[in-house]
Design a protein around this motif. Structure first.
Motif, short mmCIF file in Angstrom:
data_model
loop_
_atom_site.label_atom_id
_atom_site.label_comp_id
_atom_site.label_asym_id
_atom_site.label_seq_id
_atom_site.Cartn_x
_atom_site.Cartn_y
_atom_site.Cartn_z
N PHE A 116 12.23 -3.52 11.74
CA PHE A 116 11.41 -4.51 12.60
C PHE A 116 10.24 -3.81 13.16
N LEU A 117 10.61 -2.84 13.72
CA LEU A 117 9.39 -1.91 14.54
C LEU A 117 8.40 -1.69 13.55
N SER A 118 8.36 -1.10 12.42
CA SER A 118 7.72 -0.59 11.51
C SER A 118 6.67 -1.80 10.98
N GLU A 119 7.47 -3.08 10.56
CA GLU A 119 6.81 -3.97 9.72
C GLU A 119 6.54 -5.05 10.72
N LEU A 120 7.14 -5.34 11.90
CA LEU A 120 6.68 -6.50 12.98
C LEU A 120 6.21 -6.15 14.11
N ILE A 138 5.13 -7.83 7.25
CA ILE A 138 6.46 -7.96 6.61
C ILE A 138 6.50 -7.31 5.22
N GLY A 139 7.38 -6.57 5.01
CA GLY A 139 7.71 -5.96 3.63
C GLY A 139 6.83 -4.87 3.23
N SER A 140 6.01 -4.21 4.21
CA SER A 140 4.86 -3.47 3.87
C SER A 140 5.44 -1.88 3.96
N PHE A 141 6.58 -1.71 4.23
CA PHE A 141 7.29 -0.34 4.45
C PHE A 141 7.10 0.49 3.23
N GLY A 142 7.30 0.06 2.08
CA GLY A 142 7.56 0.69 0.82
C GLY A 142 6.17 1.18 0.39
N ARG A 143 5.08 0.40 0.56
CA ARG A 143 3.66 0.85 0.05
C ARG A 143 3.17 1.98 0.97
N TYR A 144 3.39 1.81 2.38
CA TYR A 144 3.07 2.69 3.36
C TYR A 144 3.85 4.05 3.02
N TYR A 145 4.85 4.07 2.87
CA TYR A 145 5.89 5.49 2.69
C TYR A 145 5.77 6.12 1.30
N TYR A 146 5.84 5.09 0.19
CA TYR A 146 5.84 5.66 -1.18
C TYR A 146 4.94 5.07 -2.08
N GLY A 147 3.85 4.27 -1.64
CA GLY A 147 3.10 3.81 -2.42
C GLY A 147 3.68 2.60 -3.63
N SER A 170 16.47 -18.45 14.50
CA SER A 170 16.09 -18.24 12.91
C SER A 170 14.74 -18.54 12.65
N GLY A 171 14.44 -19.67 13.18
CA GLY A 171 13.05 -20.23 13.04
C GLY A 171 11.83 -19.42 13.68
N SER A 172 12.18 -18.88 14.54
CA SER A 172 11.48 -17.68 15.38
C SER A 172 10.98 -16.54 14.70
N LEU A 173 11.94 -16.01 13.81
CA LEU A 173 11.83 -14.94 13.25
C LEU A 173 11.07 -15.37 11.75
N LEU A 174 11.19 -16.45 11.18
CA LEU A 174 10.54 -16.92 10.10
C LEU A 174 8.99 -17.12 10.73
N TRP A 175 8.80 -17.62 11.74
CA TRP A 175 7.51 -17.65 12.28
C TRP A 175 6.72 -16.47 12.43
N LEU A 176 7.41 -15.53 13.01
CA LEU A 176 7.02 -13.98 13.11
C LEU A 176 6.55 -13.39 11.63
N MET A 177 7.17 -13.82 10.82
CA MET A 177 7.18 -13.19 9.37
C MET A 177 5.88 -13.89 8.78
N LEU A 181 5.91 -11.73 0.07
CA LEU A 181 6.42 -12.98 -0.14
C LEU A 181 7.95 -12.94 -0.74
N GLU A 182 8.25 -12.16 -1.42
CA GLU A 182 9.62 -11.54 -1.86
C GLU A 182 10.46 -11.65 -0.63
N LYS A 183 9.92 -10.90 0.53
CA LYS A 183 11.10 -10.54 1.46
C LYS A 183 11.26 -12.03 2.34
N ILE A 184 10.03 -12.80 2.47
CA ILE A 184 10.38 -13.91 3.26
C ILE A 184 11.12 -15.03 2.31
N VAL A 185 10.96 -15.09 1.14
CA VAL A 185 11.56 -16.05 0.15
C VAL A 185 13.09 -15.78 0.37
N LYS A 186 13.60 -14.41 0.15
CA LYS A 186 14.79 -13.82 0.46
C LYS A 186 15.62 -14.06 1.57
#
Length: 398
Positions: free
Chosen positions: A301-305, A279-288, A51-58, A72-77
């Motif tokens: 995971f593949l697209s964002e990390l 992290i959390g960037s797919f929406g803007r890449y795909y749909y703006g 769990s900690g290593s995934l947070l570190w990746l984010m 930030l929203e995705k990390i907080v959630k």
């Protein structure tokens, strides 16, 4: 209630977030119990490190690609919702009864939601069915896992108890099929087919039925008769139509949208193969805009990390499989009913995560992963204690 709050929280017009409310209640109860019996187990180290290593990746991701409101929203959630869903079972699951109470709670919740959904179901041809006209996919997932847990109690109940549980199974199955959501139903069918396969044994060119599987085959036969009959009376048209659409030339708007997102996720990875787009960037890449996800946890995971994210996800699933199956079998034990139902639940949520929901929306997947990876140590302890008490009784009698 915390794990499945997404099924019903949008249906209540109240000023508090029900997911946060039930999480706080859970934390209070778990911490109170932990203070009474404080213990740190070595089996917790690997889940905490993962769990900690995934947070570190984010955090590394936002350092490289920049901070956005979505990241930030995705990390907080992840910290506030998904991490507790994954780590809390380590604290409150102390024995087999702990796991059974979790499964019982899920069964009760699925039955209650099904009862409240009956008016919408009985209104034939009413389209998608959600709790209080809310989240139909959430209701499908909750009733899907509820069907699995109820099936476990059906197989382990006394003869009198089976009749009551059977009525609940029919109610939950009726709700699941009526929601109009495809993947939860497909996941149940796949798990059911595997269970049927394990019900038969081929010996000396003869097919034998395991005695303990007879009640399960009776249940399957009853559902096979009841559901087509109800369809002939005007029910389930939405789900039948949605499956028919899949075989059309374009697969329907839902399938087209998912394929388009998956293609964009792969393109996003190709642009940033090692760290991904952030992290959390797919929406803007795909749909703006924010709030859009890849509809596939691996592609998310593949697209964002990038490769680092996929390596983490693969290691996570390897860890769960090793802990729950391989390590247990090394001790010359076969999977028992409790582990089988946990494995079924894990696979159910994994199959759903391949087509819907993002990392944080699929927190039930991580909870079942924790329960599954913890169960071998609990079951091993239970068997050791049983052997000890049996030997003590024998010594006393001698």
């Amino acid at each position: 209630m915390f794990l499945f709050s997404g099924t019903f929280k949008e249906s209540f017009n109240i000023p508090i977030d029900l997911a946060a409310f039930f999480l706080i209640l859970t934390l209070i109860v778990v911490i109170k119990d932990y203070i009474k019996q404080p213990v740190i187990k070595t089996t917790w180290i690997a889940p905490i490190v993962l769990s900690g290593s995934l947070l570190w990746l984010m955090l590394l991701s936002i350092l490289i690609t920049g901070v956005t409101d979505s990241s930030l929203e995705k990390i907080v959630k992840f910290v506030a919702l998904t991490t507790p869903a994954y780590l809390l079972p380590l604290l409150f699951v102390r024995n087999r009864d702990s796991i059974r109470r979790v499964l019982l709670s899920i069964s009760i919740l699925s039955v209650i939601l099904s009862l409240f959904s009956l008016p919408a179901i009985l209104a034939k041809g009413s389209g998608f069915v959600g709790f209080n006209n809310g989240n139909y996919q959430g209701l499908a997932r909750t009733t899907g896992i509820g069907f699995i847990t109820l099936a476990y109690f059906y197989f382990t109940a006394s003869k009198k108890g089976k009749y009551l549980i059977l009525s609940f199974l029919f109610l939950v199955a009726l709700t699941l099929v009526s929601t109009g959501s495809r993947m939860p139903l497909l996941a149940i069918l796949v798990i059911g087919l595997y269970a049927m396969k394990k019900s038969f044994v081929i010996k000396d060119n003869t097919v034998l039925i395991k005695k303990k599987s007879i009640s399960g085959l009776v249940l399957v036969a009853a559902l096979t008769i009841a559901l087509p009959f109800l369809y002939s009376k005007g029910y389930f048209h939405t789900i039948v139509y949605r499956f028919q659409v899949l075989f059309e030339s374009d697969g329907g708007a839902s399938a087209i949208g998912r394929v388009s997102r998956m293609q964009s996720a792969i393109k996003m990875f190709e642009d940033n193969p090692f760290f991904g787009g952030g992290i959390g960037s797919f929406g803007r890449y795909y749909y703006g805009t924010d709030g859009v996800y890849a509809h596939n946890i691996f592609l998310e995971f593949l697209s964002e990390l990038g490769l680092l994210g996929v390596i983490w996800l693969v290691l996570f699933f390897v860890f769960v499989i090793y802990r729950s199956i391989i390590l247990y079998k090394k001790k010359n034990h076969s999977l028992d009913g409790l582990q089988i139902v946990l494995l079924s639940g894990f696979l159910f949520f994994l199959m759903n995560a391949m087509v819907s929901g993002d990392l944080n929306a699929n927190r039930a997947l991580f909870s079942f992963a924790a329960l599954l990876a913890t169960s071998p140590f609990i079951i091993e302890k239970h068997r050791s204690e049983t052997i000890y008490y049996d030997n003590t009784a024998r010594s006393f009698l001698c």
